[in-house]
Write a protein that holds these residues in place. Structure first.
Motif, PDB file in Angstrom:
ATOM      1  N   ALA A   1       0.832  -1.204   0.000  1.00 51.66           N
ATOM      2  CA  ALA A   1       0.000   0.000   0.000  1.00 51.66           C
ATOM      3  C   ALA A   1       0.869   1.256   0.000  1.00 51.66           C
ATOM      4  CB  ALA A   1      -0.916  -0.006   1.218  1.00 51.66           C
ATOM      5  N   ALA A   2       1.982   1.226   0.721  1.00 48.26           N
ATOM      6  CA  ALA A   2       2.889   2.371   0.736  1.00 48.26           C
ATOM      7  C   ALA A   2       3.450   2.616  -0.657  1.00 48.26           C
ATOM      8  CB  ALA A   2       4.025   2.125   1.727  1.00 48.26           C
ATOM      9  N   ASN A   3       3.788   1.545  -1.359  1.00 53.36           N
ATOM     10  CA  ASN A   3       4.310   1.671  -2.714  1.00 53.36           C
ATOM     11  C   ASN A   3       3.246   2.224  -3.660  1.00 53.36           C
ATOM     12  OD1 ASN A   3       6.475   1.037  -4.749  1.00 53.36           O
ATOM     13  ND2 ASN A   3       4.859  -0.268  -5.559  1.00 53.36           N
ATOM     14  N   THR A   4       2.020   1.732  -3.529  1.00 53.99           N
ATOM     15  CA  THR A   4       0.906   2.215  -4.357  1.00 53.99           C
ATOM     16  C   THR A   4       0.646   3.695  -4.102  1.00 53.99           C
ATOM     17  OG1 THR A   4      -0.163   0.038  -4.385  1.00 53.99           O
ATOM     18  CG2 THR A   4      -1.558   1.953  -4.859  1.00 53.99           C
ATOM     19  N   THR A   5       0.653   4.098  -2.837  1.00 47.87           N
ATOM     20  CA  THR A   5       0.388   5.482  -2.473  1.00 47.87           C
ATOM     21  C   THR A   5       1.477   6.409  -2.982  1.00 47.87           C
ATOM     22  OG1 THR A   5      -0.661   4.654  -0.456  1.00 47.87           O
ATOM     23  CG2 THR A   5      -0.202   7.010  -0.564  1.00 47.87           C
TER      24      THR A   5
ATOM     25  N   VAL B   1      -4.347  -7.372  10.407  1.00 47.70           N
ATOM     26  CA  VAL B   1      -5.574  -6.578  10.429  1.00 47.70           C
ATOM     27  C   VAL B   1      -6.104  -6.502  11.852  1.00 47.70           C
ATOM     28  CG1 VAL B   1      -7.950  -6.425   9.616  1.00 47.70           C
ATOM     29  CG2 VAL B   1      -6.151  -7.204   8.063  1.00 47.70           C
ATOM     30  N   THR B   2      -6.460  -5.287  12.279  1.00 49.38           N
ATOM     31  CA  THR B   2      -7.007  -5.099  13.622  1.00 49.38           C
ATOM     32  C   THR B   2      -8.435  -4.561  13.601  1.00 49.38           C
ATOM     33  OG1 THR B   2      -6.107  -2.857  13.796  1.00 49.38           O
ATOM     34  CG2 THR B   2      -4.710  -4.672  14.571  1.00 49.38           C
ATOM     35  N   GLY B   3      -8.954  -4.261  12.413  1.00 57.58           N
ATOM     36  CA  GLY B   3     -10.316  -3.764  12.327  1.00 57.58           C
ATOM     37  C   GLY B   3     -10.523  -2.905  11.097  1.00 57.58           C
ATOM     38  N   SER B   4     -11.638  -2.164  11.064  1.00 57.14           N
ATOM     39  CA  SER B   4     -11.936  -1.255   9.953  1.00 57.14           C
ATOM     40  C   SER B   4     -12.513   0.033  10.518  1.00 57.14           C
ATOM     41  CB  SER B   4     -12.913  -1.888   8.969  1.00 57.14           C
ATOM     42  OG  SER B   4     -14.143  -2.189   9.606  1.00 57.14           O
ATOM     43  N   GLU B   5     -12.164   1.163   9.874  1.00 53.89           N
ATOM     44  CA  GLU B   5     -12.614   2.470  10.350  1.00 53.89           C
ATOM     45  C   GLU B   5     -12.784   3.417   9.175  1.00 53.89           C
ATOM     46  OE1 GLU B   5     -10.264   4.163  13.533  1.00 53.89           O
ATOM     47  OE2 GLU B   5      -9.511   2.165  14.066  1.00 53.89           O
ATOM     48  N   ARG B   6     -13.546   4.473   9.403  1.00 49.97           N
ATOM     49  CA  ARG B   6     -13.669   5.545   8.412  1.00 49.97           C
ATOM     50  C   ARG B   6     -12.669   6.646   8.740  1.00 49.97           C
ATOM     51  NH1 ARG B   6     -17.484   5.804   4.631  1.00 49.97           N
ATOM     52  NH2 ARG B   6     -19.139   4.228   4.668  1.00 49.97           N
TER      53      ARG B   6
ATOM     54  N   TRP C   1      -3.879   2.790   8.024  1.00 44.64           N
ATOM     55  CA  TRP C   1      -5.262   2.639   7.588  1.00 44.64           C
ATOM     56  C   TRP C   1      -5.264   2.708   6.064  1.00 44.64           C
ATOM     57  CZ3 TRP C   1      -3.585   4.591  12.063  1.00 44.64           C
ATOM     58  CH2 TRP C   1      -4.292   4.317  13.239  1.00 44.64           C
ATOM     59  N   ILE C   2      -5.713   1.651   5.395  1.00 46.37           N
ATOM     60  CA  ILE C   2      -5.588   1.515   3.946  1.00 46.37           C
ATOM     61  C   ILE C   2      -6.975   1.422   3.312  1.00 46.37           C
ATOM     62  CG2 ILE C   2      -4.675   0.056   2.094  1.00 46.37           C
ATOM     63  CD1 ILE C   2      -2.532  -0.872   4.096  1.00 46.37           C
ATOM     64  N   ASP C   3      -7.215   2.220   2.244  1.00 41.81           N
ATOM     65  CA  ASP C   3      -8.536   2.235   1.613  1.00 41.81           C
ATOM     66  C   ASP C   3      -8.683   1.105   0.596  1.00 41.81           C
ATOM     67  OD1 ASP C   3      -7.295   3.013  -0.772  1.00 41.81           O
ATOM     68  OD2 ASP C   3      -7.829   5.126  -0.561  1.00 41.81           O
ATOM     69  N   ALA C   4      -9.854   1.040  -0.048  1.00 42.84           N
ATOM     70  CA  ALA C   4     -10.161  -0.055  -0.964  1.00 42.84           C
ATOM     71  C   ALA C   4      -9.298  -0.041  -2.215  1.00 42.84           C
ATOM     72  CB  ALA C   4     -11.642   0.007  -1.356  1.00 42.84           C
ATOM     73  N   LYS C   5      -8.686   1.109  -2.538  1.00 42.72           N
ATOM     74  CA  LYS C   5      -7.809   1.201  -3.695  1.00 42.72           C
ATOM     75  C   LYS C   5      -6.348   0.924  -3.338  1.00 42.72           C
ATOM     76  CE  LYS C   5     -10.708   4.400  -6.352  1.00 42.72           C
ATOM     77  NZ  LYS C   5     -10.760   5.711  -7.073  1.00 42.72           N
ATOM     78  N   GLY C   6      -6.127   0.490  -2.109  1.00 46.35           N
ATOM     79  CA  GLY C   6      -4.781   0.145  -1.693  1.00 46.35           C
ATOM     80  C   GLY C   6      -3.908   1.337  -1.373  1.00 46.35           C
ATOM     81  N   ARG C   7      -4.516   2.466  -0.969  1.00 45.03           N
ATOM     82  CA  ARG C   7      -3.756   3.668  -0.641  1.00 45.03           C
ATOM     83  C   ARG C   7      -3.774   3.902   0.868  1.00 45.03           C
ATOM     84  NH1 ARG C   7      -6.935   7.460  -4.897  1.00 45.03           N
ATOM     85  NH2 ARG C   7      -8.530   6.870  -3.364  1.00 45.03           N
ATOM     86  N   VAL C   8      -2.657   4.367   1.389  1.00 48.81           N
ATOM     87  CA  VAL C   8      -2.559   4.681   2.810  1.00 48.81           C
ATOM     88  C   VAL C   8      -3.304   5.983   3.080  1.00 48.81           C
ATOM     89  CG1 VAL C   8      -0.998   5.217   4.712  1.00 48.81           C
ATOM     90  CG2 VAL C   8      -0.326   3.521   2.988  1.00 48.81           C
TER      91      VAL C   8
END
Length: 275
Positions: free
Chosen positions: A36-40, A170-175, A217-224
């Motif tokens: 995700a860091a690389n994608t971002t 993974v520890t959970g999901s948040e907005r 925290w990483i979104d559905a597009k794989g971005r931090v």
């Protein structure tokens, strides 16, 4: 340790992170945080907001926060920072506005321009102080061009630390700012960061640690979208310190117009040595 020494160590940490290259190897591709860091880092642009604090025993605490924007296509960035300094250091600088505006230019190596009331005793008000990190790196025997990835020249450089992720879970999901994300906990592996990197080898010696706990925290597009890092700076330091940082990334693809200041407004750092 004097307050000035504390700030010097902090500058070492910031400069070292600015020189950190991403570690190679297939293992990074298997780690979701590193991926995700690389994608971002490869996104065209985004805004960011950050806050950090550093505690150094009897010396006191230093904190700073700010906002900014970076342009991955043109390898440039801008940020504005505000500081809360230890009382002793506040008296030394005599400034009522401990803030700093910074511009980053990564088109040729990495050059930083800084403007702040903190520099009023050294340069004329409104002038920018120029720091050429490539020249500094060469002086210290570090090849900046070899360890910087041109497609990842963002101003915070903090994503590079996430590329050395290990034990991600993974520890959970948040907005985060209204965007649904997956929350990860992991460790930043200092050995991966220090690989072929003399600058971070020195920082690793100063910390006396092999890893640091972090969250992403990483979104559905794989971005931090958010990252939190906690570092302990002990090792060779007379006064152990702890540092925590939180950073949000958002508004991906934002239009930017970042240009370095004109030469008549710039003072090179080399001319201020000894000030």
């Amino acid at each position: 340790m004097t307050p000035g020494r504390v700030l010097s160590v902090l500058c070492l940490a910031l400069c070292a992170s600015a020189l950190v290259g991403c570690a190679g190897g297939d293992t990074l591709a298997l780690d979701p945080v590193a991926e995700a860091a690389n994608t971002t880092a490869q996104t065209t642009s985004s805004r960011f907001e950050f806050r950090a604090s550093l505690s150094a025993g009897s010396v006191g605490s230093l904190s700073f926060n700010g906002t900014g924007v970076y342009d991955g296509k043109n390898k440039s960035g801008w940020m504005n920072m505000h500081f809360a300094l230890p009382p002793a250091y506040q008296l030394q600088i005599g400034s009522t506005d401990p803030s700093m505006e910074m511009i980053f230019d990564g088109s040729h190596g990495l050059v930083m321009y800084m403007r702040s009331p903190l520099f009023d005793k050294m340069v004329s008000r409104g002038k920018w102080v120029k720091m050429d990190l490539e020249k500094i790196a060469k002086k210290e025997g570090v090849d900046l061009g070899a360890i910087m990835n041109a497609n990842q020249a963002d101003p915070s450089q903090s994503l590079r630390m996430l590329m050395a992720s290990s034990n991600a879970r993974v520890t959970g999901s948040e907005r985060i700012r209204g965007v649904q994300t997956t929350h990860y906990a992991f460790n930043i592996d200092y050995k991966k960061l220090a690989h072929n990197n003399k600058a971070f080898e020195k920082l690793q010696e100063a910390t006396g640690s092999i890893s640091a706990p972090a969250e992403a925290w990483i979104d559905a597009k794989g971005r931090v979208r958010r990252l939190v890092v906690a570092m302990s700076l002990g090792g060779q330091l007379a006064t152990p310190m702890t540092m925590t940082m939180t950073e949000d990334l958002y508004d991906f693809g934002v239009r930017t117009n970042i240009t370095p200041p004109s030469d008549d407004l710039v003072v090179d750092l080399s001319s201020l040595v000894g000030s």
